[in-house]
Design a protein around this motif. Structure first.
Motif, PDB file in Angstrom:
ATOM      1  N   ASP A   1       0.078  18.999  -4.468  1.00 11.99           N
ATOM      2  CA  ASP A   1       1.219  19.903  -4.299  1.00 11.99           C
ATOM      3  C   ASP A   1       1.406  20.828  -5.498  1.00 11.99           C
ATOM      4  OD1 ASP A   1       1.899  18.686  -1.822  1.00 11.99           O
ATOM      5  OD2 ASP A   1       2.869  17.047  -2.911  1.00 11.99           O
ATOM      6  N   SER A   2       0.392  20.934  -6.329  1.00  7.88           N
ATOM      7  CA  SER A   2       0.506  21.715  -7.557  1.00  7.88           C
ATOM      8  C   SER A   2       0.248  23.203  -7.298  1.00  7.88           C
ATOM      9  CB  SER A   2      -0.471  21.192  -8.608  1.00  7.88           C
ATOM     10  OG  SER A   2      -0.413  21.959  -9.794  1.00  7.88           O
ATOM     11  N   HIS A   3       0.659  24.016  -8.238  1.00 11.69           N
ATOM     12  CA  HIS A   3       0.426  25.460  -8.186  1.00 11.69           C
ATOM     13  C   HIS A   3      -0.936  25.790  -8.823  1.00 11.69           C
ATOM     14  CE1 HIS A   3       1.162  25.782 -12.554  1.00 11.69           C
ATOM     15  NE2 HIS A   3       2.042  24.809 -12.338  1.00 11.69           N
ATOM     16  N   ASP A   4      -1.422  26.980  -8.572  1.00 15.36           N
ATOM     17  CA  ASP A   4      -2.613  27.525  -9.233  1.00 15.36           C
ATOM     18  C   ASP A   4      -3.809  26.571  -9.204  1.00 15.36           C
ATOM     19  OD1 ASP A   4      -1.424  29.990  -9.956  1.00 15.36           O
ATOM     20  OD2 ASP A   4      -0.443  29.020 -11.659  1.00 15.36           O
ATOM     21  N   GLN A   5      -4.055  25.985  -8.043  1.00 14.72           N
ATOM     22  CA  GLN A   5      -5.181  25.057  -7.942  1.00 14.72           C
ATOM     23  C   GLN A   5      -6.525  25.766  -8.081  1.00 14.72           C
ATOM     24  OE1 GLN A   5      -5.153  22.061  -4.898  1.00 14.72           O
ATOM     25  NE2 GLN A   5      -2.911  22.008  -4.810  1.00 14.72           N
ATOM     26  N   ARG A   6      -6.610  27.003  -7.665  1.00 17.74           N
ATOM     27  CA  ARG A   6      -7.853  27.751  -7.817  1.00 17.74           C
ATOM     28  C   ARG A   6      -8.247  27.824  -9.289  1.00 17.74           C
ATOM     29  NH1 ARG A   6      -8.028  34.001  -6.075  1.00 17.74           N
ATOM     30  NH2 ARG A   6      -6.375  34.023  -7.649  1.00 17.74           N
ATOM     31  N   ARG A   7      -7.290  28.199 -10.125  1.00 16.26           N
ATOM     32  CA  ARG A   7      -7.569  28.284 -11.559  1.00 16.26           C
ATOM     33  C   ARG A   7      -7.926  26.915 -12.131  1.00 16.26           C
ATOM     34  NH1 ARG A   7      -2.498  29.781 -14.807  1.00 16.26           N
ATOM     35  NH2 ARG A   7      -2.137  27.529 -14.570  1.00 16.26           N
ATOM     36  N   PHE A   8      -7.145  25.901 -11.759  1.00 14.55           N
ATOM     37  CA  PHE A   8      -7.377  24.577 -12.307  1.00 14.55           C
ATOM     38  C   PHE A   8      -8.775  24.075 -11.971  1.00 14.55           C
ATOM     39  CE2 PHE A   8      -7.545  20.004 -12.200  1.00 14.55           C
ATOM     40  CZ  PHE A   8      -6.885  19.628 -13.355  1.00 14.55           C
ATOM     41  N   PHE A   9      -9.115  24.057 -10.691  1.00 14.95           N
ATOM     42  CA  PHE A   9     -10.389  23.466 -10.297  1.00 14.95           C
ATOM     43  C   PHE A   9     -11.579  24.352 -10.664  1.00 14.95           C
ATOM     44  CE2 PHE A   9      -7.601  20.879  -7.555  1.00 14.95           C
ATOM     45  CZ  PHE A   9      -8.085  19.625  -7.897  1.00 14.95           C
ATOM     46  N   GLY A  10     -11.359  25.662 -10.776  1.00 18.88           N
ATOM     47  CA  GLY A  10     -12.424  26.518 -11.254  1.00 18.88           C
ATOM     48  C   GLY A  10     -12.800  26.180 -12.683  1.00 18.88           C
ATOM     49  N   PHE A  11     -11.801  26.104 -13.556  1.00 19.62           N
ATOM     50  CA  PHE A  11     -12.083  25.759 -14.953  1.00 19.62           C
ATOM     51  C   PHE A  11     -12.480  24.294 -15.104  1.00 19.62           C
ATOM     52  CE2 PHE A  11      -9.855  29.742 -15.782  1.00 19.62           C
ATOM     53  CZ  PHE A  11     -10.685  30.284 -16.765  1.00 19.62           C
ATOM     54  N   PHE A  12     -11.995  23.455 -14.217  1.00 18.00           N
ATOM     55  CA  PHE A  12     -12.399  22.048 -14.190  1.00 18.00           C
ATOM     56  C   PHE A  12     -13.920  21.940 -14.047  1.00 18.00           C
ATOM     57  CE2 PHE A  12     -12.901  17.944 -11.949  1.00 18.00           C
ATOM     58  CZ  PHE A  12     -12.112  17.114 -12.724  1.00 18.00           C
ATOM     59  N   SER A  13     -14.493  22.722 -13.128  1.00 16.39           N
ATOM     60  CA  SER A  13     -15.946  22.706 -12.928  1.00 16.39           C
ATOM     61  C   SER A  13     -16.684  23.358 -14.086  1.00 16.39           C
ATOM     62  CB  SER A  13     -16.305  23.410 -11.617  1.00 16.39           C
ATOM     63  OG  SER A  13     -15.829  22.678 -10.514  1.00 16.39           O
ATOM     64  N   LEU A  14     -16.118  24.419 -14.664  1.00 18.80           N
ATOM     65  CA  LEU A  14     -16.747  25.044 -15.825  1.00 18.80           C
ATOM     66  C   LEU A  14     -16.740  24.097 -17.022  1.00 18.80           C
ATOM     67  CD1 LEU A  14     -15.360  28.694 -15.602  1.00 18.80           C
ATOM     68  CD2 LEU A  14     -17.551  27.795 -14.772  1.00 18.80           C
ATOM     69  N   CYS A  15     -15.710  23.261 -17.084  1.00 15.89           N
ATOM     70  CA  CYS A  15     -15.628  22.272 -18.160  1.00 15.89           C
ATOM     71  C   CYS A  15     -16.772  21.260 -18.072  1.00 15.89           C
ATOM     72  CB  CYS A  15     -14.277  21.569 -18.088  1.00 15.89           C
ATOM     73  SG  CYS A  15     -14.017  20.318 -19.349  1.00 15.89           S
ATOM     74  N   VAL A  16     -17.082  20.786 -16.870  1.00 15.54           N
ATOM     75  CA  VAL A  16     -18.186  19.840 -16.735  1.00 15.54           C
ATOM     76  C   VAL A  16     -19.518  20.527 -17.013  1.00 15.54           C
ATOM     77  CG1 VAL A  16     -18.534  20.120 -14.252  1.00 15.54           C
ATOM     78  CG2 VAL A  16     -19.182  17.990 -15.313  1.00 15.54           C
ATOM     79  N   THR A  17     -19.639  21.820 -16.712  1.00 16.58           N
ATOM     80  CA  THR A  17     -20.844  22.560 -17.065  1.00 16.58           C
ATOM     81  C   THR A  17     -21.048  22.553 -18.575  1.00 16.58           C
ATOM     82  OG1 THR A  17     -20.535  24.024 -15.163  1.00 16.58           O
ATOM     83  CG2 THR A  17     -22.021  24.786 -16.891  1.00 16.58           C
ATOM     84  N   ALA A  18     -19.970  22.837 -19.317  1.00 17.54           N
ATOM     85  CA  ALA A  18     -20.061  22.844 -20.775  1.00 17.54           C
ATOM     86  C   ALA A  18     -20.389  21.452 -21.320  1.00 17.54           C
ATOM     87  CB  ALA A  18     -18.755  23.352 -21.372  1.00 17.54           C
ATOM     88  N   THR A  19     -19.788  20.427 -20.742  1.00 15.67           N
ATOM     89  CA  THR A  19     -20.062  19.060 -21.198  1.00 15.67           C
ATOM     90  C   THR A  19     -21.518  18.685 -20.971  1.00 15.67           C
ATOM     91  OG1 THR A  19     -17.783  18.435 -20.688  1.00 15.67           O
ATOM     92  CG2 THR A  19     -19.346  16.649 -20.984  1.00 15.67           C
ATOM     93  N   MET A  20     -22.047  19.031 -19.807  1.00 11.16           N
ATOM     94  CA  MET A  20     -23.457  18.762 -19.538  1.00 11.16           C
ATOM     95  C   MET A  20     -24.360  19.571 -20.480  1.00 11.16           C
ATOM     96  SD  MET A  20     -24.244  16.487 -17.356  1.00 11.16           S
ATOM     97  CE  MET A  20     -23.433  15.436 -16.154  1.00 11.16           C
ATOM     98  N   GLY A  21     -23.937  20.788 -20.810  1.00 15.71           N
ATOM     99  CA  GLY A  21     -24.702  21.576 -21.764  1.00 15.71           C
ATOM    100  C   GLY A  21     -24.745  20.919 -23.129  1.00 15.71           C
ATOM    101  N   VAL A  22     -23.617  20.351 -23.554  1.00 20.71           N
ATOM    102  CA  VAL A  22     -23.588  19.601 -24.815  1.00 20.71           C
ATOM    103  C   VAL A  22     -24.566  18.429 -24.759  1.00 20.71           C
ATOM    104  CG1 VAL A  22     -22.135  18.055 -26.200  1.00 20.71           C
ATOM    105  CG2 VAL A  22     -21.254  20.285 -25.488  1.00 20.71           C
TER     106      VAL A  22
END
Length: 492
Positions: free
Chosen positions: A105-126
């Motif tokens: 029921d949260s707002h701005d889920q597009r932004r949240f989950f978009g950056f959520f996936s980019l965060c795992v990309t960066a972690t895997m890059g590390v």
């Protein structure tokens, strides 16, 4: 690229493409967004499993891309890479399930989950970074992709926590950039490799000590080493799924993982001992372990108590690394996985308690075990694991660190571990007593909202915490994996 060079790139793209697609998707397309989230996370687990099978069959995966003349963006795999990458992939899948339920029921889920996936990309890059410049690139991308998650609620407290988080992590990144640039200017392009790439033929002792200190300061911010830890408790204003990934998978683990890389696969344990930098690092880790535990005792907010616990517990990894024995290295490396499983369980449960019963403060825990038995059972497993109670995974980590410290002639470290264990018990056991043995306070919410998406992930990670402790001797266990990596560092 030839041969198997494409697989590390696919591991990164599986979440990067998902993140970009979600950011481009209209906000109201919730079902499609959930499908993309789960599909991307599942594909990543499959790709990491494929990579593990290939490594066991003798394959070698590496990708090079010219970034600048003489400077490559380099992805590679070794035992340490796969230890961190597997933890990240598995826990991200579970966190995705949890986040979809928590933020329904949260707002701005597009932004949240978009950056959520980019965060795992960066972690895997590390995890996959094969040289310091590649590590730096993904380390900084991790900062930029997690900041929108920290401030997601957009309240004054969230914005303040985000400013503090960004100030600390960007400053740490600047120091890491300086260290990487000085290293390249002094020693030329070097790569991570078991046993280390540096030595007296490339660096004199004085320059090596300076570089080591800069690397540890730059990485120590995300690893929350005292006194560089101030951002971590303030970042607890973020939603529970963000807190879980900050503490168990992404940010603090990236810092601790980087310190392991620098000690063992950049300087090498022999050269690091020769220039006398390991003992100060062990002292810094020990101070952090005790200080974090003491501060946790005084916290009345549940997530802040868990945050200070993280400050303490993550430094077990650094301590095991700095003690520089084969057994302590095993204990530190396996705690990379064990702490992740236990801490994500605790934060999952804290979020479920807040969502289901409105519990945020410790005094509100009275009787919670009767209202949310599965959640509190999972929380109890995580808490006992953090204390070091057998057969939960945390016992295995502490056992190897303690036995290894004695074997390495560093008996003083056992005192630190014992003190930490007693403090762990002092700040976790009262929570369990309140939840299981006290009556609910008058006026407390009687019925919990038990969304299965908030119950299954913590129960799963609690069971995994038990499984890897009970089966620590199995060939597939994180302990066996950590022993294999440690063997590569000390027996060549």
């Amino acid at each position: 690229m030839t041969g198997n060079d494409w697989l590390p790139v696919l591991v990164l793209l599986s979440s990067f493409v998902t993140g970009v697609a979600i950011l481009l998707l209209p906000e109201e397309r919730r079902a499609t967004r959930s499908f993309l989230n789960l599909a991307g996370a599942t594909v990543k687990v499959g790709l990491v499993a494929w990579m593990i099978a290939g490594i066991e069959a003798g394959e070698r995966y590496q990708t090079r891309l010219a970034l600048l003349p003489g400077l490559d963006l380099y992805l590679f795999t070794d035992g340490l890479t796969l230890l961190f990458a597997t933890l990240s992939a598995v826990l991200w899948l579970l966190t995705t399930v949890y986040a979809i339920g928590y933020l329904a029921d949260s707002h701005d889920q597009r932004r949240f989950f978009g950056f959520f996936s980019l965060c795992v990309t960066a972690t895997m890059g590390v995890a996959l970074a094969g040289n310091p410049i590649t590590f730096l690139v993904f380390y900084e991308l991790l900062t930029l992709s997690t900041w929108p998650l920290v401030i997601h609620e957009a309240t004054p407290a969230a914005l303040r926590g985000g400013r503090i988080y960004l100030t600390y992590t960007l400053a740490g990144g600047a120091v890491l950039f300086l260290a990487t640039a000085l290293l390249h200017a002094t020693a030329g392009p070097v790569e991570f490799r078991p046993g280390g790439s540096l030595g007296p033929e490339l660096l004199d002792a004085e320059r090596a000590r300076l570089l080591f200190a800069l690397f540890v300061v730059g990485l120590g911010v995300k690893a929350a080493l005292v006194p560089l830890h101030g951002w971590l408790p303030e970042a607890m204003v973020a939603p529970a799924p963000v807190s879980a990934l900050l503490h168990a998978v992404a940010v603090v683990k990236a810092g601790a993982f980087g310190i392991v890389r620098v000690v063992y696969e950049l300087f090498g344990v022999g050269y690091a001992a020769e220039i006398g930098v390991l003992h100060p690092l062990a002292i810094a880790a020990s101070i952090t372990i005790v200080y974090g535990s003491i501060r946790a005792l005084g916290q009345e907010n549940l997530k802040r108590r868990l945050a200070w616990s993280t400050v303490s517990q993550v430094s077990y990894i650094t301590l095991g690394t700095a003690l520089a024995g084969a057994i302590t290295t095993t204990g530190g490396l396996v705690h990379l996985v064990h702490q992740g499983l236990m801490k994500i369980t605790l934060f999952f449960c804290a979020g479920a308690l807040a969502h289901g019963l409105g519990i945020h403060e410790i005094r509100e825990l009275d009787g919670a075990g009767r209202k949310m038995p599965w959640t509190m059972a999972a929380f109890s497993v995580g808490a006992f694991g953090m204390i070091g109670t057998p057969p939960v995974a945390g016992f295995v980590s502490k056992w190897y660190l303690g036995v290894g410290a004695v074997a390495a002639g560093q008996r003083w470290a056992v005192v630190i571990l014992v003190a930490s264990t007693l403090l762990n018990a002092a700040y976790f056991l009262p929570l369990l007593h309140r939840a299981w043995f006290r009556q609910p306070a008058a006026g407390a919410r009687e019925h919990a909202h038990g969304d299965p998406r908030l119950v299954v992930p913590p129960v799963t990670t609690a069971l995994l915490s038990l499984a890897v402790g009970l089966a620590a001797g199995a060939a597939w266990s994180p302990l066996s994996w950590a022993e294999f990596v440690a063997l590569g560092e000390f027996v060549r």
